[in-house]
Design an enzyme around this catalytic site. Structure first.
Site, mmCIF file in Angstrom:
data_model
loop_
_atom_site.group_PDB
_atom_site.id
_atom_site.type_symbol
_atom_site.label_atom_id
_atom_site.label_comp_id
_atom_site.label_asym_id
_atom_site.label_seq_id
_atom_site.Cartn_x
_atom_site.Cartn_y
_atom_site.Cartn_z
ATOM 1 C CB CYS A 26 -2.109 -5.445 -0.662
ATOM 2 S SG CYS A 26 -2.823 -3.495 -0.088
ATOM 3 C CG PHE A 27 -2.461 -9.301 1.537
ATOM 4 C CD1 PHE A 27 -1.155 -8.989 1.490
ATOM 5 C CD2 PHE A 27 -3.572 -8.056 2.103
ATOM 6 C CE1 PHE A 27 -1.023 -8.279 2.868
ATOM 7 C CE2 PHE A 27 -3.138 -7.631 2.597
ATOM 8 C CZ PHE A 27 -1.914 -7.438 3.361
#
Length: 838
Positions: free
Chosen positions: A804-805
């Site tokens: 996600c990051f």
């Protein structure tokens, strides 16, 4: 024909002979001291105005004779041998008697009289009386020097104007038209302007206030646009015409009246009963174009960008609307107008105005070119500035260019010339569109001319179309998917839901897995598209020479749900574009062209079916004599495979008996291509298009999305970069947390990545980010940089990722060999594509 008349004339002429005598013998009356005057006579019929000169001692009868000599309109007609008065003169709401002298009527220089037809009792006596009283009050104000009286009379006059509007019916256009015409025919506009041009500051202010209040009240009271457009516009035309001659086009009151008139132009011109003439509207276009031309020229000459008037630009556009409609309606010169023929013509209605519009176009286009050249010369400096501001005239540049493009369609050859000029100014156009982009609909006129834009511009506005109409506070649409039933459950979640639910954010989670967020969403997209384009699902066919390019499979009907699956596929593709997820597939040209609503040609099938393309090419190039000898043995039929059996399809009526020869072989090839790539997949394309359109909130944009893109534009957006991953670009877009870029572990890491095969790099990238293909811009096209985090885990631990990051996490391995071993495990396909992403 019966006309209305002031109530004072509500009587019958029983002695028509006496009236006739006054017409023939008024010169026998004794003369008095006279003085020459000039005045105007406004005709009801056609709206024409005569300019007459006479002595103040002349009779009204002599004026009738002058009108008859000029127009041929007879004042006395004979019906059954009985003479009858057919024309009357009205001044300040009163009928003038034949025996009256002009001096007795109070007629002075520049006054306006109204010529009307035979009149009977008026249907609106109170309205005529009110207008007569208003004229008398205005006349008194013009000759009043007492400020106290002026203030009192102004209050009374404003009340009378309000009373008039209050009396005017609001429930029917025809009824209100009768009342509003009385306002014009009683010469009240001319009287109010006369008050406005008075040398007295007080009376001038009174005229200004009365005219402005009357116009504002009309806008308020006549809420029905039809009433305003149809009845009130002639009053504003009257005010503008009189003010233009009295005070000029730079006067504040004239500008106010012109602006009020411009506001209703679009609706007024569509009223069939009130078709505007070019002669009426073109003066406004000409004066506004002159103001714009001067402002643009000053902007070029100045070191800074001169600020254009927003109101001038928008009023110019509004007045051009009825002008363009009038030019399209005219028949004499055709439409589009052939300008050389127009110049050679010596006659024809509205020729001067049509020529004038052409001159306006050429002048403004020349000035706009100079402004864009100036912008080009300053782009380097502009791009270097930090916190760059938008010059307020730039949006107006695009508004003017949009209107010029619309005007260019009225004249043969002008549109091509306009776009050739725009191609030369391509850089500046793209700059303005990027800096000023708001709604994509504002720039459709440019976007559909792809030769004046670039991929970044087209991509930007295509994505804007997908995002427009959405709100940041849209609710999340949550999905819980079982990996073993991924296609079926995804179809239920996406294919069967109300499209509105998909216009917010998507929240995705796999059953029995804790990971959530953008990385999981990207993985889900990737897995769904693997299933959609899996050959076993028979929805799409890949091109033989390029397995990444697809088009709908004509045999998809083997699955009874195939059309619903195509709707689902269209939604998924649109959602992938909306969420900026590259899916590593592309559309073949035959599929894209049909989505864009364009025809398929023989050359377009080259990649989709090389075998068919080669065969058709041989037929087209074969010697005509050999074809006519029926060496090919072809008729207008083809064979389709359906559910395991072959079916003969006729390409035209009686196709089985129509032999292909040298004369009809082009037709045969075209029909064969159309059947194979249009007819056989028409339903699949339609359902895909419907599903894609479900995600576009603005219905007006659904047909425009594909038209603004080139075929390869869409493929770049879907597939992403086709070039090998650049390690240097990767390093430039990676940050470190816990490590420094000169640490041994970081040096080892990039050395190992640099030695990987292209496939291993792609697997590592997917493990790190859940991205299988980078955007066309490379790592710079991602929504954030990548990160490498230092962990305190033991050296036995494999790297982990927070997709996600965009985070890759690993401990400080003691040697390059250890790190190489751990990364080799990660970059094995069966591990990297399913390992520990969060």
């Amino acid at each position: 024909m019966a006309y209305q008349l002031h109530h004072n004339t509500k009587r019958k002429f029983d002695d028509y002979a006496a009236a006739d005598a006054w017409m023939r013998y008024d010169e026998t009356l004794p003369l008095s001291l006279s003085s020459p005057i000039q005045f105007f006579v406004r005709m009801f019929s056609g709206g024409k105005t005569l300019v007459l000169q006479a002595d103040s001692s002349d009779s009204v009868a002599s004026v009738h004779r002058k009108i008859q000599s000029i127009t041929g309109i007879r004042s006395i007609q004979s019906t059954s041998g009985v003479p009858r008065m057919e024309q009357r003169l009205i001044y300040r709401g009163k009928q003038l008697q034949l025996q009256q002298r002009l001096s007795e009527c109070g007629i002075q220089n520049d006054d306006t009289l109204q010529l009307v037809g035979r009149m009977r009792s008026t249907r609106h006596p109170h309205t005529w009386r009110l207008m007569n009283d208003l004229n008398s009050l205005i006349h008194a104000l013009c000759n009043c020097n007492d400020n106290t009286d002026v203030n009192a009379n102004v209050t009374c006059m404003m009340k009378m104007l309000t009373d008039f509007l209050t009396m005017t019916p609001k429930d029917g256009a025809d009824r209100s038209e009768q009342y509003l015409q009385i306002f014009i025919h009683s010469s009240v506009p001319a009287a109010l302007v006369k008050l406005y041009v008075s040398p007295s500051v007080t009376t001038k202010q009174a005229g200004h206030e009365c005219i402005c209040q009357f116009i504002d009240s009309c806008k308020t009271l006549f809420a029905n646009p039809v009433t305003v457009y149809r009845q009130f516009a002639p009053i504003l035309f009257e005010f503008c015409k009189i003010l233009r001659g009295a005070v000029g086009v730079d006067d504040a009151l004239y500008i106010f009246c012109r602006s009020s008139l411009a506001a209703m132009m679009k609706g007024y011109v569509h009223d069939v009963k009130c078709m505007l003439r070019l002669q009426d509207v073109f003066p406004f276009v000409r004066e506004l174009a002159t103001r714009l031309s001067c402002a643009l020229e000053l902007s070029v000459q100045s070191a800074e960008f001169i600020q254009l008037s927003d109101s001038d630009v928008r009023e110019f556009i509004k007045f051009m609307h009825p002008v363009k409609c009038a030019i399209r309606r005219q028949q004499t010169f055709g439409c589009p107008v052939s300008f050389p023929s127009l110049m050679q013509s010596e006659a024809g209605n509205e020729r001067i105005e049509i020529e004038g519009v052409h001159r306006v176009f050429c002048d403004l286009q020349e000035k706009m070119e100079l402004c864009l050249k100036k912008l080009e010369s300053q782009l380097g400096l502009i791009n270097k500035e930090r916190g760059e501001h938008i010059v307020s005239c730039w949006p107006l540049y695009l508004l003017i260019l949009k209107e010029l493009e619309s005007i260019s369609k009225l004249y043969k050859g002008l549109e091509e010339m306009f776009w050739e000029k725009m191609r030369q100014r391509r850089v500046e156009l793209c700059f303005l569109m990027v800096r000023l982009s708001k709604r994509s609909t504002d720039y459709q006129w440019i976007l559909e001319h792809k030769e004046v834009t670039n991929f970044k511009i087209r991509q930007r506005f295509a994505l804007k179309m997908l995002r427009e109409g959405r709100h940041k506070n849209e609710e999340f649409y949550e999905m819980l998917i079982c990996r073993s039933r991924l296609f079926e459950q995804s179809f239920e979640y996406i294919g069967h839901v109300n499209p509105r639910s998909l216009r917010g954010q998507l929240f995705m989670q796999f059953e029995n897995e804790e990971a959530t967020g953008p990385g999981v969403l990207r993985e889900w997209f990737s897995l769904v598209f693997e299933a959609i384009f899996n050959p076993q699902n028979t929805l799409f066919v890949s091109c033989p020479n390029d397995g990444r390019r697809f088009f709908p499979n004509p045999a998809s009907k083997v699955d009874p749900l195939h059309l619903e699956y195509f709707t689902f596929s269209g939604r998924m593709i649109a959602l992938a574009l909306l969420h900026r997820v590259q899916i590593s597939i592309a559309f073949d040209r035959v599929f894209f062209l049909q989505l864009a609503g364009e025809d398929i040609s023989f050359e377009d099938i080259r990649d989709a079916d090389p075998y068919l393309y080669s065969g058709c090419k041989k037929i087209l190039e074969m010697d005509a004599k050999m074809v006519d000898e029926d060496i090919l043995g072809l008729t207008f039929v083809c064979e389709d495979e359906e559910l395991g059996s072959r079916k003969v399809v006729e390409l035209c009526p009686d196709g089985k008996n129509t032999i292909v020869n040298s004369e009809n072989r082009d037709n045969y090839v075209n029909r064969l291509v159309k059947h194979r790539f249009v007819t056989s997949i028409a339903h699949q394309v339609a359902h895909f298009s419907q599903g894609f359109g479900d995600i576009i909130t603005d219905r007006r944009l659904r047909k425009s999305f594909y038209r603004i893109l080139d075929h390869e534009d869409l493929n770049k957006m879907l597939h992403g970069s086709k070039t090998a991953v650049s390690v240097e670009n990767w390093k430039e877009h990676t940050n470190y947390n816990g490590y420094k870029k000169d640490d041994l572990q970081i040096s080892w890491f990039w050395e190992i990545v640099g030695s990987m095969s292209a496939e291993q790099k792609n697997v590592l990238l997917f493990f790190w980010t859940s991205i299988k293909s980078l955007p066309v811009e490379g790592f710079g096209g991602l929504d954030s940089k990548l990160h490498i985090y230092k962990t305190l885990d033991s050296h036995d631990k494999l790297p982990s990722a927070h997709t996600c990051f965009y985070r890759l996490c690993f401990p400080p391995y003691p040697s390059m060999d250890v790190m190489q071993n751990r990364l080799n495990i990660i970059t094995q396909n069966y591990v990297g594509c399913s390992f520990g992403a969060e």
